[in-house]
Enzyme design. Structure first.
Site, PDB file in Angstrom:
ATOM      1  N   GLY A  22       0.827  -1.196   0.000  1.00 50.39           N
ATOM      2  CA  GLY A  22       0.000   0.000   0.000  1.00 50.39           C
ATOM      3  C   GLY A  22       0.861   1.246   0.000  1.00 50.39           C
ATOM      4  O   GLY A  22       2.044   1.210  -0.354  1.00 50.39           O
ATOM      5  N   GLY A  23       0.265   2.351   0.426  1.00 53.12           N
ATOM      6  CA  GLY A  23       0.967   3.615   0.377  1.00 53.12           C
ATOM      7  C   GLY A  23       2.086   3.746   1.384  1.00 53.12           C
ATOM      8  O   GLY A  23       3.098   4.397   1.125  1.00 53.12           O
ATOM      9  N   MET A  24       1.926   3.121   2.563  1.00 48.64           N
ATOM     10  CA  MET A  24       2.924   3.265   3.615  1.00 48.64           C
ATOM     11  C   MET A  24       3.608   1.957   3.997  1.00 48.64           C
ATOM     12  O   MET A  24       4.729   1.975   4.487  1.00 48.64           O
ATOM     13  CB  MET A  24       2.274   3.856   4.873  1.00 48.64           C
ATOM     14  CG  MET A  24       1.920   5.323   4.763  1.00 48.64           C
ATOM     15  SD  MET A  24       1.354   5.972   6.342  1.00 48.64           S
ATOM     16  CE  MET A  24       2.807   5.712   7.350  1.00 48.64           C
ATOM     17  N   ALA A  25       2.919   0.853   3.808  1.00 49.55           N
ATOM     18  CA  ALA A  25       3.441  -0.410   4.324  1.00 49.55           C
ATOM     19  C   ALA A  25       3.229  -1.533   3.321  1.00 49.55           C
ATOM     20  O   ALA A  25       2.499  -1.400   2.338  1.00 49.55           O
ATOM     21  CB  ALA A  25       2.755  -0.750   5.650  1.00 49.55           C
ATOM     22  N   GLU A  26       3.900  -2.647   3.565  1.00 49.03           N
ATOM     23  CA  GLU A  26       3.725  -3.856   2.774  1.00 49.03           C
ATOM     24  C   GLU A  26       3.563  -5.021   3.729  1.00 49.03           C
ATOM     25  O   GLU A  26       4.047  -4.989   4.865  1.00 49.03           O
ATOM     26  CB  GLU A  26       4.905  -4.065   1.825  1.00 49.03           C
ATOM     27  CG  GLU A  26       6.258  -3.981   2.468  1.00 49.03           C
ATOM     28  CD  GLU A  26       7.394  -3.933   1.450  1.00 49.03           C
ATOM     29  OE1 GLU A  26       7.146  -4.114   0.250  1.00 49.03           O
ATOM     30  OE2 GLU A  26       8.543  -3.723   1.875  1.00 49.03           O
ATOM     31  N   ASP A 151     -11.376   2.941   8.223  1.00 48.83           N
ATOM     32  CA  ASP A 151     -10.898   2.367   6.953  1.00 48.83           C
ATOM     33  C   ASP A 151     -11.636   1.062   6.643  1.00 48.83           C
ATOM     34  O   ASP A 151     -11.044   0.093   6.163  1.00 48.83           O
ATOM     35  CB  ASP A 151      -9.382   2.135   7.036  1.00 48.83           C
ATOM     36  CG  ASP A 151      -8.726   2.069   5.659  1.00 48.83           C
ATOM     37  OD1 ASP A 151      -9.397   2.378   4.654  1.00 48.83           O
ATOM     38  OD2 ASP A 151      -7.533   1.713   5.589  1.00 48.83           O
TER      39      ASP A 151
END
Length: 332
Positions: A22-26, A151
């Site tokens: 994702g945008g910040m983490a995997e 979310d």
């Protein structure tokens, strides 16, 4: 980390494959090993290497771990541990062997299939049981945490081959202790599933999550997204208006009782929504009890047998078009 280097040791774990980015983490599928050949699959979430040593990102992961580790409901993905490996914080979680609901929806759309109406209601009823537990969460001192997930979306609803339904990712959850967040006037979440008050950057409570659950239910029933817009600004304006057509206007097989449940969950005025997630779950359970056939975990298991595995994620979100992953944008 290149996927060509997997499997790879990572602190006390072995990373097997990347599951999501994702945008910040995997998130990786990992293995925890112990004595006498003990092995257990786990999910390992870590901040993207490009954000290594980013204090805000590390703080968010640590806060997510501290919040999620005390929640043990069967409809919430379990958190086991927060570790530091080299320069990285990693969050160790339960591995749910199955698919996220977004992947299932994508496959159904591509194959011109629709989710059975009763199964859609069952999935959201289970999600709401998990949300109900999260909303009633108390902090270490026994005070109400006033938690809001913020979310609730198909990507964060996991379906297992055993027929379980679990809600994941409390990374941007709001609690009473986070009320002084300096980014409290920043919109956080997935635009398509926000409540109108969340899309306006206003203060939110548990009824915002109920709205998001109602939007996901609408999408599961109809088989397509509720909102459409060419860009973020236009999309946020549409979301703020909260105009939700009755699902049966697009799929005639949907009973009026389910139309009414969706309408109440997605009311523009929070005061007109279900008062809590448990009330929405009860409404869906009552609807299902009056149906000809009972829905159980077996129906989810049978559905997932017809769904192929997703392709490995190529990397983080590219930002092309309207972002689908978690995003922060200033209120307009």
């Amino acid at each position: 980390m290149s996927t060509s280097s997997l499997p790879s040791p990572y602190g006390p774990y072995t990373l097997q494959q990347r599951l999501a980015a994702g945008g910040m983490a995997e998130v990786f599928l990992g293995t925890a090993s112990g004595a006498s050949g003990f092995r257990k699959p786990v999910a390992i979430k870590r901040i993207h290497p490009r954000l290594a040593n980013h204090d805000a990102a590390e703080s968010m992961l640590a806060e997510e771990a501290k919040l999620a580790v005390s929640m043990t409901h069967k409809n919430i993905v379990q958190t086991f541990d927060l570790q530091r490996s080299g320069d990285d914080y990693v969050l160790v979680m339960e591995h749910v062997d199955g698919y996220d609901t977004q992947h299932v929806l994508d496959v159904l759309r591509k194959t011109d299939r629709q989710l059975p109406v009763d199964l859609a209601a069952h999935i959201i009823a289970e999600v709401c049981r998990g949300l109900e537990d999260a909303h009633e969460h108390r902090d270490h001192a026994g005070n109400p945490a006033e938690l809001v997930h913020r979310d609730v979306s198909p990507q964060n609803i996991l379906l297992s081959f055993a027929g379980e339904v679990k809600i994941a990712d409390f990374g941007i959850a709001k609690t009473r202790e986070r009320a002084s967040d300096p980014e409290s006037r920043v919109i956080k979440g997935k635009y398509f599933y926000m409540s109108p008050e969340q899309a306006r950057g206003e203060s939110v409570d548990r009824r915002s999550d109920i709205f998001s659950a109602g939007v996901v239910l609408w999408e599961l029933l109809v088989g397509e997204r509720l909102h459409h817009a060419p860009d973020v600004a236009s999309l946020l304006e549409v979301v703020r208006r909260a105009q939700v057509p009755r699902p049966s206007s697009l799929r005639k097989a949907i009973p009026a009782a389910l139309d009414d449940i969706v309408a109440r969950a997605t009311a523009q005025d929070p005061a007109r929504r279900f008062s809590d997630a448990g009330e929405l779950a009860d409404a869906l359970t009552t609807f299902l009890a009056a149906r000809p056939a009972a829905i159980s975990a077996r129906e989810i298991s049978e559905l997932l047998k017809t769904v192929p595995q997703p392709a490995p994620p190529p990397g983080p979100s590219t930002g092309h078009g309207i972002p689908q992953t978690r995003d922060d944008v200033p209120t307009l």
